[in-house]
Design a protein around this motif. Structure first.
Motif, mmCIF file in Angstrom:
data_model
loop_
_atom_site.group_PDB
_atom_site.id
_atom_site.type_symbol
_atom_site.label_atom_id
_atom_site.label_comp_id
_atom_site.label_asym_id
_atom_site.label_seq_id
_atom_site.Cartn_x
_atom_site.Cartn_y
_atom_site.Cartn_z
ATOM 1 N N LYS A 49 -4.062 9.576 2.722
ATOM 2 C CA LYS A 49 -5.475 9.788 2.403
ATOM 3 C C LYS A 49 -6.375 9.293 3.533
ATOM 4 O O LYS A 49 -7.296 10.014 3.975
ATOM 5 C CB LYS A 49 -5.829 9.064 1.103
ATOM 6 C CG LYS A 49 -7.307 9.181 0.731
ATOM 7 C CD LYS A 49 -7.649 8.374 -0.501
ATOM 8 C CE LYS A 49 -7.806 6.890 -0.186
ATOM 9 N NZ LYS A 49 -8.367 6.133 -1.341
ATOM 10 N N TYR A 50 -6.099 8.103 4.027
ATOM 11 C CA TYR A 50 -6.976 7.537 5.044
ATOM 12 C C TYR A 50 -6.758 8.168 6.418
ATOM 13 O O TYR A 50 -7.711 8.262 7.205
ATOM 14 C CB TYR A 50 -6.830 6.016 5.092
ATOM 15 C CG TYR A 50 -7.651 5.338 4.013
ATOM 16 C CD1 TYR A 50 -9.040 5.381 4.043
ATOM 17 C CD2 TYR A 50 -7.042 4.679 2.957
ATOM 18 C CE1 TYR A 50 -9.800 4.782 3.053
ATOM 19 C CE2 TYR A 50 -7.787 4.074 1.961
ATOM 20 C CZ TYR A 50 -9.179 4.127 2.015
ATOM 21 O OH TYR A 50 -9.933 3.542 1.027
ATOM 22 N N THR A 79 -1.627 6.558 0.008
ATOM 23 C CA THR A 79 -2.899 5.986 0.451
ATOM 24 C C THR A 79 -3.028 6.078 1.972
ATOM 25 O O THR A 79 -4.119 6.349 2.496
ATOM 26 C CB THR A 79 -3.021 4.523 -0.008
ATOM 27 O OG1 THR A 79 -2.977 4.479 -1.439
ATOM 28 C CG2 THR A 79 -4.320 3.893 0.466
ATOM 29 N N ASP A 97 -10.815 -0.838 -1.020
ATOM 30 C CA ASP A 97 -10.482 0.590 -0.928
ATOM 31 C C ASP A 97 -11.676 1.402 -0.417
ATOM 32 O O ASP A 97 -12.119 2.370 -1.037
ATOM 33 C CB ASP A 97 -10.022 1.121 -2.289
ATOM 34 C CG ASP A 97 -9.361 2.506 -2.187
ATOM 35 O OD1 ASP A 97 -8.798 2.804 -1.116
ATOM 36 O OD2 ASP A 97 -9.428 3.270 -3.168
ATOM 37 N N HIS A 135 -8.755 -2.351 2.659
ATOM 38 C CA HIS A 135 -7.887 -1.912 1.573
ATOM 39 C C HIS A 135 -8.098 -2.732 0.297
ATOM 40 O O HIS A 135 -7.775 -2.264 -0.795
ATOM 41 C CB HIS A 135 -6.422 -1.968 2.002
ATOM 42 C CG HIS A 135 -5.982 -0.746 2.749
ATOM 43 N ND1 HIS A 135 -5.971 0.507 2.186
ATOM 44 C CD2 HIS A 135 -5.539 -0.587 4.028
ATOM 45 C CE1 HIS A 135 -5.537 1.393 3.069
ATOM 46 N NE2 HIS A 135 -5.279 0.771 4.192
ATOM 47 N N ILE A 155 0.846 -1.190 0.000
ATOM 48 C CA ILE A 155 0.000 0.000 0.000
ATOM 49 C C ILE A 155 0.883 1.242 0.000
ATOM 50 O O ILE A 155 1.693 1.431 0.919
ATOM 51 C CB ILE A 155 -0.936 0.004 1.217
ATOM 52 C CG1 ILE A 155 -1.862 -1.216 1.153
ATOM 53 C CG2 ILE A 155 -1.762 1.295 1.273
ATOM 54 C CD1 ILE A 155 -2.656 -1.456 2.402
#
Length: 230
Positions: A44-45, A41, A75, A72, A37
């Protein structure tokens, strides 16, 4: 008299920071690619974990702990939580999110065994390092990943009352648990999470999200409030 009361608040962070170092709390894994990952990302989370806090507790909640649980593979966010002051001392952001997911899984008619299996496919994001209670719950659940922002050390330094045990030590003592061994990624996006925890005990620190300082009769000093709150 008011000035006498307020002065210690501005000095509290510096006074506290000089007295204790939380062992094993420097687990900076920012920028790393883990389980395939990308770091973008993760960013973002983690921002979405902050948004989960704001959506449930307003733009400048005193207890600024927000959590999301993420799949994930698809997503997507499965559920959200925040630190609610309900009188139940266990309802931290992580427990709130776990409870929300459990209720969601039950609504899907999943069995207890299926729910326990599901945790091992999910990642829990929390904008501050979990207390030992929540870190233990994460390990008991067997999450695939645990990702946090602000450290216990930071919050100790700025005046929070915390249990000074790092998640690293909780995880080290839980290796004998069966099932999945949770991956831990620490100090993700701290430039955005640290400010959410830095104003509560320091009157000179800026308020987040366009909140403003206002004197609190309950606390005896100025705190940040939402100017649009009714």
């Amino acid at each position: 008299m008011l000035a006498f009361k307020l002065a210690p608040m501005a000095l509290l962070a510096a006074f506290t920071a000089a007295h204790f170092t939380v062992p094993n709390d420097d687990q900076n894994m920012s920028g790393l690619v883990v389980n395939g990952i990308p770091y973008s990302t993760r960013v973002k989370y983690m921002r979405l974990a902050n948004e989960a806090l704001f959506s449930q507790s307003g733009p400048c909640p005193f207890a600024a702990y927000g959590t999301i649980i993420v799949n994930h593979t698809s997503d997507e966010i499965v559920c959200r939580g925040a630190n609610f002051r309900t009188g139940d001392p266990t309802i931290h952001g992580e427990i709130s999110a776990i409870n929300a997911c459990t209720a969601h899984f039950v609504s899907l008619n999943m069995t207890a065994s299926e729910i326990f299996q599901a945790w091992g496919q999910l990642s829990i994001y929390t904008n501050a390092e979990s207390c030992p209670m929540c870190a233990s719950a994460i390990r008991w659940a067997g999450f695939k990943e645990y990702i946090y922002g602000t450290t216990i050390q930071h919050n100790y330094n700025v005046g929070w009352g915390v249990i000074t045990m790092a998640s690293y030590d909780v995880f080290q003592q839980s290796r004998q648990l069966p099932g999945f061994q949770t991956s831990m990624l620490g100090q993700i996006l701290t430039n955005e999470t640290d400010p959410l925890f830095s104003w509560q005990y320091n009157e000179s620190y800026p308020c987040p999200n366009n909140c403003v300082r206002q004197y609190s009769e309950t606390r005896g000093y100025t705190t940040c409030v939402d100017p649009n709150a009714k």
